[in-house]
Design a protein around this motif. Sequence first.
Motif, short mmCIF file in Angstrom:
data_model
loop_
_atom_site.label_atom_id
_atom_site.label_comp_id
_atom_site.label_asym_id
_atom_site.label_seq_id
_atom_site.Cartn_x
_atom_site.Cartn_y
_atom_site.Cartn_z
N THR A 33 2.38 19.27 1.17
CA THR A 33 2.49 18.59 -0.12
C THR A 33 3.35 17.34 0.07
O THR A 33 4.43 17.41 0.65
N PHE A 34 2.85 16.22 -0.39
CA PHE A 34 3.57 14.96 -0.21
C PHE A 34 3.19 14.00 -1.32
O PHE A 34 2.25 14.24 -2.09
N ALA A 35 3.92 12.88 -1.38
CA ALA A 35 3.65 11.87 -2.41
C ALA A 35 3.53 10.49 -1.79
O ALA A 35 4.26 10.16 -0.85
N ILE A 36 2.61 9.72 -2.31
CA ILE A 36 2.47 8.30 -1.93
C ILE A 36 2.34 7.50 -3.22
O ILE A 36 1.48 7.82 -4.06
N ASN A 37 3.21 6.51 -3.40
CA ASN A 37 3.20 5.69 -4.61
C ASN A 37 3.31 6.54 -5.87
O ASN A 37 2.70 6.24 -6.90
N GLU A 57 -8.89 10.22 -1.64
CA GLU A 57 -8.07 10.03 -2.83
C GLU A 57 -6.95 9.02 -2.58
O GLU A 57 -6.70 8.13 -3.40
N ILE A 58 -6.29 9.15 -1.43
CA ILE A 58 -5.19 8.22 -1.10
C ILE A 58 -5.71 6.80 -1.01
O ILE A 58 -5.13 5.86 -1.57
N ASN A 59 -6.79 6.62 -0.29
CA ASN A 59 -7.31 5.27 -0.08
C ASN A 59 -7.92 4.65 -1.34
O ASN A 59 -8.09 3.44 -1.42
N THR A 60 -8.20 5.49 -2.32
CA THR A 60 -8.65 4.99 -3.63
C THR A 60 -7.47 4.53 -4.46
O THR A 60 -7.55 3.52 -5.18
N ASN A 61 -6.37 5.25 -4.31
CA ASN A 61 -5.19 5.00 -5.14
C ASN A 61 -4.18 4.02 -4.54
O ASN A 61 -3.27 3.56 -5.23
N SER A 62 -4.32 3.72 -3.25
CA SER A 62 -3.31 2.92 -2.57
C SER A 62 -3.90 1.64 -1.98
O SER A 62 -5.05 1.60 -1.55
N LEU A 63 -3.10 0.57 -1.99
CA LEU A 63 -3.52 -0.66 -1.35
C LEU A 63 -3.59 -0.49 0.17
O LEU A 63 -4.47 -1.01 0.84
N ALA A 64 -2.61 0.24 0.70
CA ALA A 64 -2.61 0.53 2.15
C ALA A 64 -3.68 1.58 2.46
O ALA A 64 -4.00 2.42 1.62
N LYS A 65 -4.23 1.52 3.65
CA LYS A 65 -5.25 2.48 4.07
C LYS A 65 -4.63 3.52 5.02
O LYS A 65 -3.80 3.18 5.87
N TYR A 66 -5.07 4.76 4.85
CA TYR A 66 -4.52 5.87 5.61
C TYR A 66 -5.62 6.59 6.38
O TYR A 66 -6.79 6.56 6.01
N ASN A 67 -5.20 7.22 7.47
CA ASN A 67 -6.14 8.01 8.25
C ASN A 67 -5.41 9.22 8.84
O ASN A 67 -4.18 9.25 8.90
#
Length: 362
Positions: A33-37, A57-67
Amino acid sequence: MKSMNLFEGSKPKENTNQLPPPAPIQNEDGVLTFAINGIIYSLNVNLEEERKRVKKEINTNSLAKYNWFKEETGEEHWVIYNTKMYEVIHICFVGSFLHYRESSALAPIIPINATSCFKMFEACRNLTTLDLSRFNTKNVVDMGSMFFECENLMSLNVSNFNTSKVNDMGYMFNGCKALTQLDLSNFYTSKVTNMSYMFEYCTKLIQLDLSNFDTSQVNGMRFMFGYCKALTQLDLSSFDTSKVIYMDSMFRGCKALIQLDLSGFITGDIVDMSEMFSGCSNLMQLDLSNFNTFKVIYMWRMFEDCKKLTTIYISDKWNIDSVKYSGYMFNDCYSLQNFSPEKTDIEMAKPIEEGGYLTLKN
């Protein structure tokens, strides 16, 4: 939030990865469990569909891209990382690891769920200063080669590092040729088993205080201070070396050393002392009276090029019966009493009273 300026003359760039200071880690069931923005995510990292869902979900909600990346060292967790801050590097016969993109100029934040910093900043040759005060390492177990060959790094802040779980520090600062000082006073090393090559080629390091180091579990110290040619003294009296097997080239090339305290060394399990003091050309005295050398097999070039060495103290613990490789053991040790250039091998590793070069200490 803006990143710190890591490069002289460059403009700070916006850090789009707004991770909180804590370092989230999965539980024993793989739930993370973690949080981004400010958005909270939860998943079982061992399930591929869950990883795909959360990444989307992260890449939809964040300007930065995650993998996602699967660690090959440490606890081998699935780690999610900012692709602007880190990249995956693969080296043949070494494996894959996350590597910091120094061109990003972003203030480094540890990837989510990470337990390994293996080679994370390796060969970041443009870095001259690096502040890792916000880099949470409480879950890290592998720091091997972390700053390997950061050859232009002049300032490194690791004062907030939590190293309580770390077991590997081999090559950690190897090749940091521009560092003149390094504050490791907060390092907790009771679980570390490997310190080989840790400070090798830290050629400008003037002083190094390791009095807080717990080395009770360490089995490898080969080349640990190799070619630290600016160090003038090194107090290792607090070192527990009872489990160390390899000390070959431990102080090799430390040509500025004039004082070396090894009074706490326990050497009963050491098998390799080859080149241990080779090139310590300013060392005038060595007290090895506590050295038990019964198991040592390799002593070749052990004191080679110790040109100013006048006295090597030993005790009745000094035993060379197991030594098989000892060529050039005293090569160029011109200042030893009764030294002869024709006699530089193991036959001279005995007390002066018996025709050797060593001084028996009562």
